[in-house]
Motif scaffolding. Structure first.
Motif, PDB file in Angstrom:
ATOM      1  N   MET A   1      -4.411  11.882  15.211  1.00  0.00           N
ATOM      2  CA  MET A   1      -5.318  11.125  14.406  1.00  0.00           C
ATOM      3  C   MET A   1      -4.534   9.953  13.802  1.00  0.00           C
ATOM      4  O   MET A   1      -3.436  10.136  13.287  1.00  0.00           O
ATOM      5  CB  MET A   1      -5.904  12.017  13.309  1.00  0.00           C
ATOM      6  CG  MET A   1      -6.521  11.246  12.207  1.00  0.00           C
ATOM      7  SD  MET A   1      -7.112  12.137  10.726  1.00  0.00           S
ATOM      8  CE  MET A   1      -6.877  13.827  10.997  1.00  0.00           C
ATOM      9  N   LEU A   2      -5.109   8.760  13.886  1.00  0.00           N
ATOM     10  CA  LEU A   2      -4.478   7.581  13.293  1.00  0.00           C
ATOM     11  C   LEU A   2      -4.748   7.541  11.795  1.00  0.00           C
ATOM     12  O   LEU A   2      -5.854   7.828  11.349  1.00  0.00           O
ATOM     13  CB  LEU A   2      -5.016   6.302  13.929  1.00  0.00           C
ATOM     14  CG  LEU A   2      -4.590   6.026  15.363  1.00  0.00           C
ATOM     15  CD1 LEU A   2      -5.190   4.701  15.837  1.00  0.00           C
ATOM     16  CD2 LEU A   2      -3.093   5.988  15.499  1.00  0.00           C
ATOM     17  N   ILE A   3      -3.746   7.161  11.039  1.00  0.00           N
ATOM     18  CA  ILE A   3      -3.863   7.006   9.593  1.00  0.00           C
ATOM     19  C   ILE A   3      -3.742   5.517   9.277  1.00  0.00           C
ATOM     20  O   ILE A   3      -2.685   4.929   9.521  1.00  0.00           O
ATOM     21  CB  ILE A   3      -2.750   7.767   8.839  1.00  0.00           C
ATOM     22  CG1 ILE A   3      -2.707   9.239   9.253  1.00  0.00           C
ATOM     23  CG2 ILE A   3      -2.877   7.590   7.338  1.00  0.00           C
ATOM     24  CD1 ILE A   3      -3.912  10.033   8.847  1.00  0.00           C
ATOM     25  N   PRO A   4      -4.799   4.905   8.751  1.00  0.00           N
ATOM     26  CA  PRO A   4      -4.684   3.494   8.361  1.00  0.00           C
ATOM     27  C   PRO A   4      -3.657   3.344   7.234  1.00  0.00           C
ATOM     28  O   PRO A   4      -3.690   4.081   6.246  1.00  0.00           O
ATOM     29  CB  PRO A   4      -6.089   3.136   7.862  1.00  0.00           C
ATOM     30  CG  PRO A   4      -6.988   4.177   8.455  1.00  0.00           C
ATOM     31  CD  PRO A   4      -6.147   5.421   8.567  1.00  0.00           C
ATOM     32  N   TYR A   5      -2.738   2.409   7.408  1.00  0.00           N
ATOM     33  CA  TYR A   5      -1.672   2.238   6.415  1.00  0.00           C
ATOM     34  C   TYR A   5      -2.242   1.884   5.045  1.00  0.00           C
ATOM     35  O   TYR A   5      -1.646   2.189   4.018  1.00  0.00           O
ATOM     36  CB  TYR A   5      -0.647   1.196   6.871  1.00  0.00           C
ATOM     37  CG  TYR A   5      -1.104  -0.233   6.748  1.00  0.00           C
ATOM     38  CD1 TYR A   5      -0.869  -0.966   5.593  1.00  0.00           C
ATOM     39  CD2 TYR A   5      -1.780  -0.866   7.790  1.00  0.00           C
ATOM     40  CE1 TYR A   5      -1.289  -2.282   5.470  1.00  0.00           C
ATOM     41  CE2 TYR A   5      -2.198  -2.172   7.683  1.00  0.00           C
ATOM     42  CZ  TYR A   5      -1.952  -2.870   6.526  1.00  0.00           C
ATOM     43  OH  TYR A   5      -2.377  -4.176   6.407  1.00  0.00           O
ATOM     44  N   GLN A   6      -3.406   1.269   5.014  1.00  0.00           N
ATOM     45  CA  GLN A   6      -4.014   0.869   3.748  1.00  0.00           C
ATOM     46  C   GLN A   6      -4.411   2.078   2.898  1.00  0.00           C
ATOM     47  O   GLN A   6      -4.568   1.961   1.689  1.00  0.00           O
ATOM     48  CB  GLN A   6      -5.271   0.007   3.982  1.00  0.00           C
ATOM     49  CG  GLN A   6      -5.027  -1.247   4.754  1.00  0.00           C
ATOM     50  CD  GLN A   6      -5.226  -1.098   6.259  1.00  0.00           C
ATOM     51  OE1 GLN A   6      -5.052  -0.024   6.817  1.00  0.00           O
ATOM     52  NE2 GLN A   6      -5.571  -2.191   6.918  1.00  0.00           N
ATOM     53  N   GLN A   7      -4.546   3.244   3.527  1.00  0.00           N
ATOM     54  CA  GLN A   7      -4.922   4.452   2.796  1.00  0.00           C
ATOM     55  C   GLN A   7      -3.730   5.128   2.124  1.00  0.00           C
ATOM     56  O   GLN A   7      -3.903   6.058   1.349  1.00  0.00           O
ATOM     57  CB  GLN A   7      -5.614   5.443   3.727  1.00  0.00           C
ATOM     58  CG  GLN A   7      -6.973   4.985   4.177  1.00  0.00           C
ATOM     59  CD  GLN A   7      -7.679   6.028   5.026  1.00  0.00           C
ATOM     60  OE1 GLN A   7      -7.148   7.104   5.304  1.00  0.00           O
ATOM     61  NE2 GLN A   7      -8.887   5.707   5.445  1.00  0.00           N
ATOM     62  N   LEU A   8      -2.527   4.642   2.435  1.00  0.00           N
ATOM     63  CA  LEU A   8      -1.327   5.232   1.849  1.00  0.00           C
ATOM     64  C   LEU A   8      -0.849   4.405   0.658  1.00  0.00           C
ATOM     65  O   LEU A   8      -0.902   3.174   0.682  1.00  0.00           O
ATOM     66  CB  LEU A   8      -0.204   5.300   2.884  1.00  0.00           C
ATOM     67  CG  LEU A   8      -0.464   6.151   4.120  1.00  0.00           C
ATOM     68  CD1 LEU A   8       0.692   6.036   5.093  1.00  0.00           C
ATOM     69  CD2 LEU A   8      -0.698   7.596   3.739  1.00  0.00           C
ATOM     70  N   ASP A   9      -0.372   5.093  -0.350  1.00  0.00           N
ATOM     71  CA  ASP A   9       0.270   4.433  -1.474  1.00  0.00           C
ATOM     72  C   ASP A   9       1.495   3.684  -0.947  1.00  0.00           C
ATOM     73  O   ASP A   9       2.153   4.136  -0.004  1.00  0.00           O
ATOM     74  CB  ASP A   9       0.680   5.497  -2.494  1.00  0.00           C
ATOM     75  CG  ASP A   9       1.400   4.913  -3.679  1.00  0.00           C
ATOM     76  OD1 ASP A   9       0.734   4.282  -4.513  1.00  0.00           O
ATOM     77  OD2 ASP A   9       2.640   5.087  -3.743  1.00  0.00           O
ATOM     78  N   SER A  10       1.805   2.552  -1.522  1.00  0.00           N
ATOM     79  CA  SER A  10       2.917   1.721  -1.067  1.00  0.00           C
ATOM     80  C   SER A  10       4.236   2.496  -1.033  1.00  0.00           C
ATOM     81  O   SER A  10       5.007   2.397  -0.073  1.00  0.00           O
ATOM     82  CB  SER A  10       3.052   0.486  -1.960  1.00  0.00           C
ATOM     83  OG  SER A  10       4.080  -0.342  -1.495  1.00  0.00           O
ATOM     84  N   ALA A  11       4.499   3.295  -2.056  1.00  0.00           N
ATOM     85  CA  ALA A  11       5.741   4.081  -2.107  1.00  0.00           C
ATOM     86  C   ALA A  11       5.750   5.142  -1.009  1.00  0.00           C
ATOM     87  O   ALA A  11       6.792   5.397  -0.388  1.00  0.00           O
ATOM     88  CB  ALA A  11       5.910   4.728  -3.473  1.00  0.00           C
ATOM     89  N   THR A  12       4.600   5.747  -0.749  1.00  0.00           N
ATOM     90  CA  THR A  12       4.496   6.749   0.318  1.00  0.00           C
ATOM     91  C   THR A  12       4.772   6.108   1.673  1.00  0.00           C
ATOM     92  O   THR A  12       5.507   6.661   2.495  1.00  0.00           O
ATOM     93  CB  THR A  12       3.102   7.401   0.310  1.00  0.00           C
ATOM     94  OG1 THR A  12       2.889   8.011  -0.964  1.00  0.00           O
ATOM     95  CG2 THR A  12       2.958   8.432   1.412  1.00  0.00           C
ATOM     96  N   LEU A  13       4.193   4.935   1.889  1.00  0.00           N
ATOM     97  CA  LEU A  13       4.418   4.221   3.138  1.00  0.00           C
ATOM     98  C   LEU A  13       5.895   3.874   3.296  1.00  0.00           C
ATOM     99  O   LEU A  13       6.481   4.073   4.363  1.00  0.00           O
ATOM    100  CB  LEU A  13       3.554   2.962   3.208  1.00  0.00           C
ATOM    101  CG  LEU A  13       3.685   2.123   4.482  1.00  0.00           C
ATOM    102  CD1 LEU A  13       3.334   2.938   5.720  1.00  0.00           C
ATOM    103  CD2 LEU A  13       2.791   0.890   4.381  1.00  0.00           C
ATOM    104  N   ASP A  14       6.515   3.385   2.233  1.00  0.00           N
ATOM    105  CA  ASP A  14       7.947   3.063   2.289  1.00  0.00           C
ATOM    106  C   ASP A  14       8.777   4.301   2.621  1.00  0.00           C
ATOM    107  O   ASP A  14       9.699   4.237   3.432  1.00  0.00           O
ATOM    108  CB  ASP A  14       8.433   2.460   0.969  1.00  0.00           C
ATOM    109  CG  ASP A  14       8.051   0.995   0.822  1.00  0.00           C
ATOM    110  OD1 ASP A  14       7.729   0.340   1.836  1.00  0.00           O
ATOM    111  OD2 ASP A  14       8.091   0.503  -0.317  1.00  0.00           O
TER     112      ASP A  14
END
Length: 81
Positions: free
Chosen positions: A1-14
């Protein structure tokens, strides 16, 4: 399943990108880059749609793949698509 990066908190994405870069274990060219620079490059690739965030329910894990790698995995799972 693809996760849109916009749904992640910036710190989580980092943190996700940092874990990917550290796990990757290779450098990106002749000159060694700082971790922050590598993270920035991957973040840009995610925003440009060149890299996708994939969640595996089977393995309960998250990974980063190039768009091409993701498409290859999809075609291997369903050769009729």
């Amino acid at each position: 399943m693809l996760i849109p990066y916009q749904q992640l908190d910036s710190a989580t994405l980092d943190n996700l990108i940092e874990a990917f870069v550290l796990r990757e274990g290779t450098d990106y060219g002749e000159l060694e880059m700082a971790l922050a620079e590598k993270v920035s490059q991957i973040r840009q690739q995610i925003k440009a749609g060149q890299v996708v965030i994939v969640y595996s329910e089977l393995h309960e894990s998250v990974d980063l793949l190039t768009k091409q790698q993701w498409q290859t995995r999809l075609s291997e799972q369903d050769p009729d698509s």
